[in-house]
Design an enzyme around this catalytic site. Structure first.
Site, PDB file in Angstrom:
ATOM      1  N   HIS A 105       2.936  -6.744   4.712  1.00  0.00           N
ATOM      2  CA  HIS A 105       1.604  -6.193   4.910  1.00  0.00           C
ATOM      3  C   HIS A 105       1.181  -6.356   6.364  1.00  0.00           C
ATOM      4  CE1 HIS A 105       0.307  -5.722   0.590  1.00  0.00           C
ATOM      5  NE2 HIS A 105       1.396  -6.468   0.450  1.00  0.00           N
TER       6      HIS A 105
ATOM      7  N   HIS B 244       0.846  -1.211   0.000  1.00  0.00           N
ATOM      8  CA  HIS B 244       0.000   0.000   0.000  1.00  0.00           C
ATOM      9  C   HIS B 244       0.877   1.254   0.000  1.00  0.00           C
ATOM     10  CE1 HIS B 244      -3.434  -2.677   0.623  1.00  0.00           C
ATOM     11  NE2 HIS B 244      -2.637  -3.312   1.460  1.00  0.00           N
TER      12      HIS B 244
ATOM     13  N   GLU C  77      -2.485   0.448   7.955  1.00  0.00           N
ATOM     14  CA  GLU C  77      -1.541  -0.588   7.537  1.00  0.00           C
ATOM     15  C   GLU C  77      -0.263   0.009   6.942  1.00  0.00           C
ATOM     16  OE1 GLU C  77      -1.320  -4.397   4.447  1.00  0.00           O
ATOM     17  OE2 GLU C  77      -3.158  -3.218   4.622  1.00  0.00           O
TER      18      GLU C  77
ATOM     19  N   GLU D  46       1.902 -11.288   6.234  1.00  0.00           N
ATOM     20  CA  GLU D  46       0.896 -10.532   6.996  1.00  0.00           C
ATOM     21  C   GLU D  46       1.372 -10.509   8.440  1.00  0.00           C
ATOM     22  OE1 GLU D  46      -1.497  -8.865   5.852  1.00  0.00           O
ATOM     23  OE2 GLU D  46      -2.282  -9.759   4.009  1.00  0.00           O
TER      24      GLU D  46
END
Length: 521
Positions: free
Chosen positions: A421, A353, A368, A486
């Site tokens: 992430h 992102h 995030e 993650e």
């Protein structure tokens, strides 16, 4: 040989969809097609964020081993949270996982999806990023139920399809309508008109500074000066004028300077950390800089917002969102890291992102992008200390398309690719916590993901959500072993508290680094 040919084709596709793919929407439309999904196998869900906001979540039933969700009236219970859903369920959680397709054209970056609440009802809207005066397209509606996942009923003519390429089904979802965009805009009702006015100029807050006109694409404009070489860096004079942020665009192709000057005619060339860039503007407030950033991104440009300093400026990483996370300088790891031969390996680190895309939003407004900006920067620093050559897909808080990320990786000649992430599901499910690592298809990717996941569990004590196979774009379109980490749930009560702690983010960075080094050994 067949597998190698397929990987080569995907790698070439990723490179071909770099800057040129962002600039030319018709090329995307010709490249990708779509296939329908049975309406009983897929559902669009309004996922709660806080007490009154929602974001789009798409769930798909891929296999029949277990149900991926359960419906009671208008509410949806996403059962896939409770088991390893690899190969059983598919999900799209943000703009990386879904987009608008209208009249057989992938609108991609041109339109964004959002959920708006109005008079007790939720509306799924597609809003133009290129024409702020255009009415949003209403895709579907749902009952507003606070704190619950709610089914979105798609309006007539809209359906959920999946992106395909050369007959191969990809993981990306489309909200699809067969009518042309012009027809849908003409049919939009007057009350759909957005309240925000079109941005016609970049207007500094300081009244002593001139307004910079922004001509429309294709209009005639006077030639603007071109400055060769490196102009002097921002000085104390900029501070006295109240200028705090400058907007720069890396020159990645010969067309970039002309595209920048369509929006900012007075832009000029500079040298930024040894690389050629265009300085598009200098501003007092970050909101002004972000206004120019949005207009530049309409033309498919990568944009950096840098803090103006007497030394020449540095990236303003992690700012611009709720609870910005400072970048931590990693100290010497408490547990020694594995060693590898110096300069023998190259690793690509991909912070997920960034910029206008905050990624998941969790407890207390944690974003995030701020979490992964910090962890990724520390991983890169730790790897370099161990003699590994590191390429980062982005080193500042800027928006970067998936195709650009994979193109950077494939051009680098790296040994491995690691995307970092933070996870999320809903603030109504704070009990969902833990780390998970993804790979796609190859045994080397599985070994890399397993090495990172094992190191995270050993060094952080996080809950194990497993190593999973997934068809994420960055995993499928990189030509080297790849993993997507993650690091925890920003919506989880345990994980959010940990990810907010700089000391824990450092431990996470050390864990990911150790997992990478173990794999390279």
């Amino acid at each position: 040989m067949k597998l190698f040919t397929q990987k080569l084709r995907l790698a070439l596709l990723a490179i071909g969809l770099g800057a040129s793919g962002l600039w030319s929407a018709p090329a995307n439309a010709a490249t990708f097609n779509n296939r329908p999904i049975s309406s009983d196998q897929v559902v669009a869900v309004a996922s709660p964020v806080g007490n009154s906001s929602h974001q789009l979540l798409i769930l798909e039933q891929l296999g029949n081993q277990r149900e991926c969700w359960q419906e009671t009236g208008n509410t949806v219970d996403p059962l896939l949270l409770d088991f390893d859903f690899t190969g059983i369920c598919g999900r799209g959680t943000d703009s990386n996982g879904y987009s608008i397709r209208v009249g057989n054209e992938d609108l991609s970056w041109r339109y964004s999806l959002r959920i708006e609440r109005r008079e007790g009802q939720l509306r799924l809207l597609a809003s133009s990023n290129t024409d702020r005066s255009a009415p949003p397209l209403e895709v579907g509606t749902a009952e507003a139920i606070a704190g619950d996942f709610v089914r979105i009923n798609l309006n007539s003519g809209w359906s959920i399809t999946k992106r395909t390429y050369n007959g191969q089904t990809l993981g990306h979802y489309y909200l699809t309508h067969n009518e042309s965009l012009e027809t849908l805009i003409a049919a939009a009702t007057p009350d759909d008109q957005p309240s925000r006015p079109p941005i016609m100029s970049v207007r500094p807050e300081n009244p002593s500074l001139p307004t910079i006109p922004v001509p429309s694409p294709g209009t005639n404009r006077p030639p603007s000066p071109t400055y060769e070489g490196t102009p002097p860096p921002p000085s104390n004079q900029a501070s006295r004028l109240g200028l705090n942020y400058r907007v720069v665009v890396p020159v990645t192709s010969s067309s970039v300077p002309n595209r920048v000057r369509v929006v900012a005619p007075d832009a000029f060339r500079i040298s930024l950390n040894g690389d050629l860039a265009m300085q598009a503007g200098v501003f007092r407030s970050r909101s002004e800089a972000e206004s120019l950033e949005r207009r530049l991104e309409v033309y498919g440009l990568d944009v950096d917002i840098l803090a103006v300093e007497a030394s020449g400026g540095s990236p303003s990483v992690g700012s611009g969102g709720n609870l910005p996370t400072p970048i931590t300088t990693p100290s010497r790891p408490s547990t020694p890291l594995p060693s590898v031969p110096n300069n023998r390996f190259r690793v690509v680190i991909d912070p997920g992102h960034g910029g206008r895309d905050p990624g998941a939003v969790g407890i207390g407004g944690m974003q995030e992008r701020n979490v992964v900006n910090d962890i990724s920067a520390q991983v890169a620093s730790l790897l370099e200390r161990q003699g590994v050559q590191v390429t980062m897909t982005r080193s500042s808080d800027r928006t970067l398309e998936l195709s650009s990320r994979t193109a950077i990786a494939n051009r680098s000649g790296a040994d491995i690719f690691v995307s970092i992430h933070a996870n999320a599901i809903s603030l109504s499910r704070p009990e969902v916590n833990g780390a998970e690592t993804y790979y796609y298809s190859s045994s080397a990717g599985y070994q890399l993901a397993s090495s990172i996941q094992r190191s995270i569990l050993q060094r952080t004590g996080m809950r194990d959500r497993g190593v999973r196979e997934a068809r994420f774009y960055v995993l499928r379109n990189t030509s080297m072993p790849a993993a997507l980490v993650e690091t925890g749930f920003v919506t989880g009560s345990q994980d959010a508290a940990r990810l907010r702690d700089p000391a824990f983010r450092t431990r996470m960075a050390e864990a990911i680094t150790a997992g990478i080094l173990d794999y390279l050994r």
